[in-house]
Design a protein around this motif. Sequence first.
Motif, mmCIF file in Angstrom:
data_model
loop_
_atom_site.group_PDB
_atom_site.id
_atom_site.type_symbol
_atom_site.label_atom_id
_atom_site.label_comp_id
_atom_site.label_asym_id
_atom_site.label_seq_id
_atom_site.Cartn_x
_atom_site.Cartn_y
_atom_site.Cartn_z
ATOM 1 N N ASN A 38 -10.262 -48.771 104.060
ATOM 2 C CA ASN A 38 -10.526 -47.606 104.900
ATOM 3 C C ASN A 38 -10.909 -46.435 103.992
ATOM 4 O O ASN A 38 -10.960 -46.583 102.770
ATOM 5 N N THR A 39 -11.166 -45.296 104.600
ATOM 6 C CA THR A 39 -11.387 -44.055 103.855
ATOM 7 C C THR A 39 -10.416 -42.999 104.353
ATOM 8 O O THR A 39 -10.013 -43.006 105.518
ATOM 9 N N LEU A 40 -10.059 -42.093 103.461
ATOM 10 C CA LEU A 40 -9.151 -41.002 103.803
ATOM 11 C C LEU A 40 -9.744 -39.712 103.262
ATOM 12 O O LEU A 40 -10.105 -39.641 102.081
ATOM 13 N N VAL A 41 -9.870 -38.702 104.129
ATOM 14 C CA VAL A 41 -10.423 -37.416 103.717
ATOM 15 C C VAL A 41 -9.415 -36.315 104.022
ATOM 16 O O VAL A 41 -8.685 -36.381 105.002
ATOM 17 N N GLN A 42 -9.391 -35.326 103.154
ATOM 18 C CA GLN A 42 -8.546 -34.153 103.368
ATOM 19 C C GLN A 42 -9.315 -33.153 104.222
ATOM 20 O O GLN A 42 -10.477 -32.845 103.948
#
Length: 383
Positions: free
Chosen positions: A213-217
């Motif tokens: 997956n991807t995680l962004v702030q």
Amino acid sequence: MRKWKIALGTAVALGAISVASVHLLDMGNLSLNAGTAGAAPAPAAFVMPVPVANVVKKTIPIYLDYAARTEPIRSITLQARVPGYLQEQTAQDGADVRQGDLLYRISPDDFQASLDQAKAQVERDTATLDYARSNLGRGTELAKSGYLDKDSFDQRTSTLREAQASLALNQAAVHTAELNLSYAEIHAPFAGRLGRNQASVGTLVSVAGTVLNTLVQLDPIYVTFNPSETDLAQIEEARATGPIEVEVLLPGETEAHQKGELTFIDNTIDHSTGTITARATIGNAKFTLLPGQYVRVRLHVKQQPDALMVPQVALGSSQLGKYLYVVGKGNTVDQRLVSLGPTSGDMVAILSGVAEGDQVITGNLQKIGPGMPISPLPQKPAT
């Protein structure tokens, strides 16, 4: 007799003509009198009522406006650090997660077995080390009394050192096994929002090879824009006096609901465009802004005192430029060509063409022209 009849007929005809003439004259007089009696006085000229507003002097903020794009401060791809079968996805796609939240779990059975084996080897090496230490202690006493030769004593010393090294090696193996077991659980390294899952439960994942997956702030978030080199001197002058406040406006917004601070200006100007890259850091607690979004930014660079302000709705345009209709002498329309300054809300600064206290016309602009008489409507009190 014949002559008498002719004369009598002529007299009758002349009398009839005379009576008819008198009757027509009387009818004409009656018609003329009737028309004169029913005539109304001419109406007064119509005077157009118009709303007006005073030219006011005030201090306004000066902004520099730019098109901008949002960027995440941190954006990572989630991948496994150990191989294995994906056992569980604990956070849903698109979920907002906190730092340390569990996101994925890989089957831990193999890593738990490796940890148990390493711990068992540590226990074995601990026992071996205890025996080697006590054996060396006895050998030391025997060597002092002459009952143990030097070679046997050196062997006991070497055995002790080997046991110590073996114990240290297996303790490191325990630590490695504990790390691998912990890597079977993938936690959020920072608070942010997950993207779309890219590995179904049951997938055999490899080390740094399978994207999960991807995680962004999202809070805070960067807003990047490109001021021109002509604006750079003004921006640097404002930075010398303190932090520059930056407002962010979404498409369609006229008032900013999110603010931040200018935090970065690049060290080179793009020679092909004549612009420089700048970046602001914006608080985004409600996650209104998302990475990749196009927005507008306004940099508050200074205050302009004594600006002459009028409503923007009062402005008109012609081939000669922008103009205002002003209430002139005798309540007539006076057209003034003006030059414009910065805007503030629904007001615009006028650099030339009007003076403080002038009354500008703000409505019915299409129905009036220079020199026309007008009736200024009373201004509504400011709220």
